[in-house]
Design an enzyme around this catalytic site. Structure first.
Site, PDB file in Angstrom:
ATOM      1  N   TYR A  54      -2.346  -6.438 -22.531  1.00 46.98           N
ATOM      2  CA  TYR A  54      -1.730  -6.148 -23.832  1.00 46.98           C
ATOM      3  C   TYR A  54      -2.794  -6.203 -24.927  1.00 46.98           C
ATOM      4  CZ  TYR A  54       3.305  -5.529 -23.730  1.00 46.98           C
ATOM      5  OH  TYR A  54       4.547  -5.001 -23.594  1.00 46.98           O
ATOM      6  N   ASP A 200      -1.421  21.178 -34.759  1.00 42.58           N
ATOM      7  CA  ASP A 200      -1.094  20.661 -33.422  1.00 42.58           C
ATOM      8  C   ASP A 200      -1.793  21.568 -32.418  1.00 42.58           C
ATOM      9  OD1 ASP A 200      -0.011  20.148 -30.952  1.00 42.58           O
ATOM     10  OD2 ASP A 200       2.037  19.860 -31.689  1.00 42.58           O
ATOM     11  N   LYS A 229      -3.622  18.925 -21.371  1.00 41.60           N
ATOM     12  CA  LYS A 229      -3.443  20.377 -21.191  1.00 41.60           C
ATOM     13  C   LYS A 229      -4.831  20.996 -20.960  1.00 41.60           C
ATOM     14  CE  LYS A 229       0.973  20.617 -23.651  1.00 41.60           C
ATOM     15  NZ  LYS A 229       1.177  19.421 -24.487  1.00 41.60           N
TER      16      LYS A 229
END
Ligand code: DSN
Length: 432
Positions: A54, A200, A229
């Site tokens: 964490y 974007d 991507k």
């Protein structure tokens, strides 16, 4: 390399499904334009013990102890992102693209502010202002689309909408637009109406790095990209701020004293997220190192060459392509002139081992679950070494399939053609 030996003992059922999926990826033509095959190095980082830790906060400012090594990992990821894209600030913690766009809106806007993004049905994204998405529910969303005849972005029409609607944020970027996006023109519109510009670039970030697509860095206030991507990293996202010290135009925003970099970081945590996924951050760092190589530049160039060759092959085969072709990694085709719907075309191609997705075409008269089009692209096939000569063959296989849905002999020949192509470009040969 022996894959998953512990999983084999603990959970053979899940291992079995992973093996089946590996075989599916290996033996088929993966042509969903938002998918890719990441490297084994990226996957080793993604599957590492960093998942155990964490680390709420940022390097040097964490809310938990024991983060001295995680800080090094996150600093590497941030520094590599800044250098690769040429920006002053990078946040590598967004869990994926949609949360990242949410964070940008959270950072820059007040609820009810107006945003202007590309309509989902014309090639935009859910988070660019779709009515049932957070972006359409918490903000006043207005959309632009493409020209009804050319299906290209019409910047004069977008400017007219911006002048009328006075958005505080303009989002440019798309998921199903086969042409280049002119960030300079978007920036001029945003300046004219005093809006922020969010680029974007999730679909095209690998192309931007390779120099085969205009970069938004000189033009956008904030840039968001997913990392899985064309960038070929793990699932994840980054928010990039070209000029970190820029401030909000809106003096009434509760955070108007903070600069853009501080606002983005605060929007991620404590605004929206808890502990960052450190394994994901490490894998992003590895992918960014890979993306900084000359080989990656060639990869990006090859994606576009392959897409252009495929577009020609599909046109020769009789398919009707939206905008008549492509300048990037993806192609959108109307399959209704062949007597098929998008859903039928997707299923038919799936049955011969070619994976792509049904997609709305601009001004579609059909519905999203069975639209008129298919969307396909070349990033994943290019990762496994396909070049132009292979794409000519792929184009033939697709058109034969779509034109002969009931001819089992021809469809069997296509399956054989798919096998020949995949056998000649093995995927993950080191994984046994
Ligand atoms: N799901 C992505 C795509 O396929 O384009 C967008 O987030």
């Amino acid at each position: 390399m022996m894959l998953m030996q512990h999983l084999n003992t603990m959970d053979p059922e899940i291992k079995g499904w992973i093996e089946k999926e590996l075989a599916r990826q290996r033996d088929g033509l993966e042509m969903i334009p938002s998918e890719n095959f990441t490297s084994l190095a990226v996957m080793e980082a993604m599957g590492s013990i960093l998942t155990n830790k964490y680390s709420e906060g940022y390097p040097g400012k964490r809310y938990y102890g024991g983060n001295q090594f995680i800080d090094e990992v996150e600093n590497l990821a941030r520094d590599r992102a800044k250098k690769l894209f040429g920006v002053e600030h990078a946040n590598v913690q967004p869990y994926s693209g949609s949360p990242a766009n949410q964070a940008v809106c959270f950072a820059l806007l007040n609820p009810g502010d107006t945003i202007l993004g590309m309509e989902l049905a014309q090639g935009g994204h859910l988070t660019h202002g779709y009515k049932v998405n957070f972006s359409g529910k918490y903000y006043r969303a207005v959309n632009y689309g493409v020209d009804p005849k050319t299906h290209l972005l019409d910047y004069e029409a977008i400017r007219a909408i911006a002048i009328k609607e006075k958005p505080k944020l303009i989002i440019c970027g798309a998921t199903a637009y086969p042409r280049q996006i002119d960030f300079a023109k978007f920036s001029a519109i945003a300046h004219e109406v005093n809006a922020y510009l969010l680029a974007d670039i999730s679909h095209i970030s690998g192309l931007v790095i390779s120099g085969v697509h205009q970069s938004p860095v000189p033009y956008a206030d904030v840039i968001m990209t997913t990392t899985h991507k064309t960038l070929r990293g793990p699932r994840g996202a980054m928010i990039l701020v070209p000029k970190a010290a820029d401030r909000l135009h809106d003096v009434h925003h509760p955070d108007s004293k903070r600069n853009l970099a501080e606002l983005i970081d605060a929007a991620i945590i404590p605004g929206l997220q808890g502990g960052p996924h450190n394994h994901q951050t490490a894998a992003i760092a590895v992918a960014l190192k890979e993306a900084a190589t000359p080989e990656f530049k060639k990869y990006g160039e090859q994606i576009v060459k392959n897409a252009k060759t495929l577009a020609e092959a599909l046109t020769t085969g009789g398919l009707s392509l939206i905008t008549g072709g492509t300048d990037n990694h993806l192609i959108l085709a109307n399959v209704t002139p062949l007597g098929l719907t998008g859903q039928q075309a997707q299923e038919l191609l799936d049955s011969v081992g070619i994976t792509m997705n049904k997609n709305m075409i601009p001004y579609d008269t059909r519905k999203p679950l069975d639209p008129s089009g298919i969307r396909l692209g070349t990033p994943a096939l290019t990762s496994r070494g396909f070049t132009e000569k292979d794409m000519v063959k792929v184009g033939e296989l697709i058109t034969i399939t779509l034109k002969n849905p009931d001819d089992s002999v021809k469809l069997d020949a296509v399956r054989k053609g798919v096998k020949e192509l995949t056998d000649s470009h093995p995927l993950y040969p080191d994984l046994k």
